[in-house]
Design an enzyme around this catalytic site. Sequence first.
Site, PDB file in Angstrom:
ATOM      1  N   LYS A  21     143.902  55.853 -15.268  1.00 49.67           N
ATOM      2  CA  LYS A  21     142.780  55.151 -15.915  1.00 49.67           C
ATOM      3  C   LYS A  21     142.076  56.113 -16.862  1.00 49.67           C
ATOM      4  O   LYS A  21     141.885  57.288 -16.524  1.00 49.67           O
ATOM      5  CB  LYS A  21     141.817  54.626 -14.841  1.00 49.67           C
ATOM      6  CG  LYS A  21     140.698  53.730 -15.387  1.00 49.67           C
ATOM      7  CD  LYS A  21     139.853  53.164 -14.247  1.00 49.67           C
ATOM      8  CE  LYS A  21     138.778  52.215 -14.752  1.00 49.67           C
ATOM      9  NZ  LYS A  21     137.969  51.642 -13.642  1.00 49.67           N
ATOM     10  N   SER A  56     137.386  46.654 -13.556  1.00 44.82           N
ATOM     11  CA  SER A  56     137.552  47.345 -14.819  1.00 44.82           C
ATOM     12  C   SER A  56     138.888  48.082 -14.957  1.00 44.82           C
ATOM     13  O   SER A  56     139.280  48.415 -16.075  1.00 44.82           O
ATOM     14  CB  SER A  56     136.404  48.339 -15.029  1.00 44.82           C
ATOM     15  OG  SER A  56     136.438  49.348 -14.045  1.00 44.82           O
ATOM     16  N   SER A 109     136.471  47.540  -8.824  1.00 41.82           N
ATOM     17  CA  SER A 109     137.314  47.695 -10.010  1.00 41.82           C
ATOM     18  C   SER A 109     138.754  48.118  -9.769  1.00 41.82           C
ATOM     19  O   SER A 109     139.555  48.103 -10.704  1.00 41.82           O
ATOM     20  CB  SER A 109     136.680  48.687 -10.987  1.00 41.82           C
ATOM     21  OG  SER A 109     135.726  48.017 -11.754  1.00 41.82           O
TER      22      SER A 109
HETATM   23  N1  GLN Z   1     132.475  44.254 -11.939  1.00 45.41           N
HETATM   24  C1  GLN Z   1     131.766  45.428 -11.543  1.00 45.41           C
HETATM   25  C2  GLN Z   1     130.866  45.866 -12.680  1.00 45.41           C
HETATM   26  O1  GLN Z   1     131.018  45.356 -13.731  1.00 45.41           O
HETATM   27  C3  GLN Z   1     132.758  46.460 -11.146  1.00 45.41           C
HETATM   28  C4  GLN Z   1     132.684  47.782 -11.808  1.00 45.41           C
HETATM   29  C5  GLN Z   1     133.537  48.859 -11.195  1.00 45.41           C
HETATM   30  O2  GLN Z   1     133.936  48.806 -10.026  1.00 45.41           O
HETATM   31  N2  GLN Z   1     133.752  49.891 -11.971  1.00 45.41           N
HETATM   32  O3  GLN Z   1     130.008  46.680 -12.531  1.00 45.41           O
END
Ligand code: GLN
Length: 446
Positions: free
Chosen positions: A52, A127, A151
Amino acid sequence: TEATLQTIEQREEKIHAFIHVAKEEATKRAEQLDQEASNTRGSLFGVPIGIKDNIVTKDMTTTCASKMLEDFVPVYNATAIDKLEAAGAINMGKLNMDEFAMGSTTETSYFGNTLNPWNTDYVPGGSSGGSAAAVAAGEVPLSLGSDTGGSVRQPAAFCGIVGMKPTYGRISRFGLTAFASSLDQIGTLSRTVEDNALLLSVIAGEDDNDSSSSAKAVPDFTAALTGDINGLKVAVPTPYLGEGVDAEIATAVREAITVLESLGAVCEEVELPHIQYAPTTYYVISSSEAQSNLSRFDGLRYGYHTENAENLEQAYFRTRQEGFGDEVKKRIIFGTYAMSADHHEDLYVRAQKTRTLIAQDFDTVFEKYDVVIGPTTATTAFKLGETGGDQLVHYANDVLAVPANLTGRPALSVPCGFVNELPVGLQIMGKHFDEETLYKVAHAYE
Ligand code: GLN
């Protein structure tokens, strides 16, 4: 490595999981590994992996999918990257994501969407959407993501693969670009539970560069895959199969429960009295921490610098105005408000108290049970463009995802069937530092 690069090239046209394909770097690395004596080979010798793009890689761009870091080349590796290299893995490149890991669809990336390999009209989730799509499309067998509020698990569920968010402190966060430091963990994505267990065994462990990393011994997680879950005590929170969760997803999870029972597990419903506050608590805390963490992107130290400034104040202001996307700005503005002198008691401090109440709910459940299970997400993957980046749409999913982060517990998503030809994920949450049981259950079920 050559075959992997070819596959990536073919499939990227459709999927766009990568921000940077590390063609030259990977080829060079493979040549080096070729010279290595066979008795010193690590457990991931020659295995391709994708990373990532918020995990720093020496001499390789790390953009966080933001214009702010479009050309940023770190001078050091994250600890997890060093460990992968020591084990002989080959980094095939950097994977797409929501900007600074803020989002649930990978649509907030500055570099464009990633598409779901099962059906390219749909998002891969986020994400860590690139991390999940690259594995699901067969471009790489393994990838790293990050999980602040789901995410890793949510994209794993949307793409039909295995995704693990380990216990807070299990993997060093050194070199993971901070979003919300009390919630962030690096996570592992793979097609099978066994691959996942192997990958975590390699990258977990204490690190002098991260004081929140745990000194707990790292077992060989693959040794836990015995298939024996006889007598295991499984809690199923009533709200996890109730309102807000698609009926067909609830049915798929009920079927999974039947499978676990047939293997000798004892499944019972439990209540979680404060669970409805989890998403709000998460957004207050994560945005408050994010506004502080993202203050380092000032145009002087890293990445993008505006060309339209006549003085220092304008330089800060315009760099951030031009360098950050809308979702990131929204979080910074909300986080700044939640931490402001006038509002922090009502928002930030209250969220911390609620976080404790939610943690106590889970502590009570884990006194009696080994694992908590439910769906990973309330729906299958969203259609591209459908949620318009609206975080409110994602609340029903966040109720399922964020408790693992708020309480620091490990949680894993394993595929559990399909609804309308899109994958569904079963989420298994465990006791602190008991990733072994999660792998054991997922493997027995798989
Ligand atoms: N959907 C969550 C957010 O937008 C998840 C983010 C994450 O785990 N990085 O904050």
